[in-house]
Design an enzyme around this catalytic site. Sequence first.
Site, PDB file in Angstrom:
ATOM      1  N   ASP A  69       0.879  -1.176   0.000  1.00  9.50           N
ATOM      2  CA  ASP A  69       0.000   0.000   0.000  1.00  9.50           C
ATOM      3  C   ASP A  69       0.920   1.231   0.000  1.00  9.50           C
ATOM      4  O   ASP A  69       2.113   1.128   0.293  1.00  9.50           O
ATOM      5  CB  ASP A  69      -0.867  -0.037   1.272  1.00  9.50           C
ATOM      6  CG  ASP A  69      -1.506   1.291   1.589  1.00  9.50           C
ATOM      7  OD1 ASP A  69      -2.200   1.836   0.697  1.00  9.50           O
ATOM      8  OD2 ASP A  69      -1.301   1.807   2.706  1.00  9.50           O
ATOM      9  N   ASP A 128      -0.184   5.161   0.911  1.00  7.54           N
ATOM     10  CA  ASP A 128      -0.421   6.158   1.959  1.00  7.54           C
ATOM     11  C   ASP A 128      -0.556   5.503   3.329  1.00  7.54           C
ATOM     12  O   ASP A 128      -1.430   4.667   3.526  1.00  7.54           O
ATOM     13  CB  ASP A 128      -1.669   6.978   1.637  1.00  7.54           C
ATOM     14  CG  ASP A 128      -1.441   7.863   0.415  1.00  7.54           C
ATOM     15  OD1 ASP A 128      -2.183   7.729  -0.573  1.00  7.54           O
ATOM     16  OD2 ASP A 128      -0.470   8.643   0.424  1.00  7.54           O
ATOM     17  N   LYS A 141     -11.534  12.038  -3.992  1.00  5.49           N
ATOM     18  CA  LYS A 141     -12.782  12.569  -4.537  1.00  5.49           C
ATOM     19  C   LYS A 141     -13.983  12.023  -3.780  1.00  5.49           C
ATOM     20  O   LYS A 141     -14.914  12.762  -3.431  1.00  5.49           O
ATOM     21  CB  LYS A 141     -12.909  12.217  -6.024  1.00  5.49           C
ATOM     22  CG  LYS A 141     -11.995  13.023  -6.925  1.00  5.49           C
ATOM     23  CD  LYS A 141     -12.243  12.655  -8.390  1.00  5.49           C
ATOM     24  CE  LYS A 141     -11.184  13.252  -9.299  1.00  5.49           C
ATOM     25  NZ  LYS A 141     -11.327  12.753 -10.685  1.00  5.49           N
ATOM     26  N   THR A 172      -5.169   3.227  -3.293  1.00 10.30           N
ATOM     27  CA  THR A 172      -6.351   3.935  -3.815  1.00 10.30           C
ATOM     28  C   THR A 172      -5.983   5.376  -4.179  1.00 10.30           C
ATOM     29  O   THR A 172      -6.844   6.132  -4.609  1.00 10.30           O
ATOM     30  CB  THR A 172      -7.475   3.996  -2.752  1.00 10.30           C
ATOM     31  OG1 THR A 172      -6.967   4.660  -1.607  1.00 10.30           O
ATOM     32  CG2 THR A 172      -7.959   2.626  -2.380  1.00 10.30           C
TER      33      THR A 172
END
Length: 260
Positions: A8, A10, A52, A123
Amino acid sequence: MLQAFIFDVDGTLADTERVHLAAFNHAFEQEGLGWHWDEAHYTELLAISGGKERMLHHWRQVSPGLTDIGGAGVTDTLNRLHEIKTAFYESAVADGAVTLRPGVLRLMDEALAAGIRLAIATTTSPVNIAALLRKAIGADWRMHFVAIGDASTAPNKKPHPQVYLQMLSALDLPAQDCLAFEDSANGLAAATGAGLRTVVTPTSFTAHHDFAAALRVVPDLGAVSLTQLRAWHGERAPVPLSHGAGRSAQPVAAKPAAAR
Ligand code: XBP
Ligand code: MG
């Protein structure tokens, strides 16, 4: 046999969310929205993966009936806010606002030297990955990863397992031959949903999350050796796939990792 690490970004490669938070607030101020997220609120909002999606969630919380700001509809407004936010974040990272967490670079080097391949499942937006790893590894950073799954390849955000399933497909490996590294409950759910054993390194934004499904939870990778990771990986049977997870990935073209 352990053949690949899937990282991953972040919170795992680097503790980035404070800089993401500053970038969101910069965009809100630049657009005169009157929104401001403090750390406590952002910690709650991080339950929503994707910048978003996170802003849309907030919009619906604070102004449910609002469908237009300054003549621009919801989607156009969110896209503009995210462009401003991402430009600020990219510039801050390029200026050295974040560094890789302890042990990350060493384990990547040790893995590559041992023939263990690397992939990324995040993501976040592609430009954010490039900004972080160009600064941390150098201009050739992309050569070290067989494949990268991100917001541009996996529209179903964590905790959906799509991005991890894409990486297993790109690596052409079964989940039991891989090890995932995550920092959050959403990330752990996505990785285990794809059948992956997962080592979790929480941050201050995620320390309160439920990591019961993790293979191990450690403060960071600074004191973790490749030998230890191999031993941990060998301890437990593969994680059972979550319902239907095996059918939801669209394969992503893999790129050969060059020797380092
Ligand atoms: C964490 C996220 C991202 C970042 C913000 O990604 O959920 O949305 O918070 O980046 P990871 P974007 O899976 O690496 O933990 O604004 O580009 O989404
Ligand atoms: Mg994360």
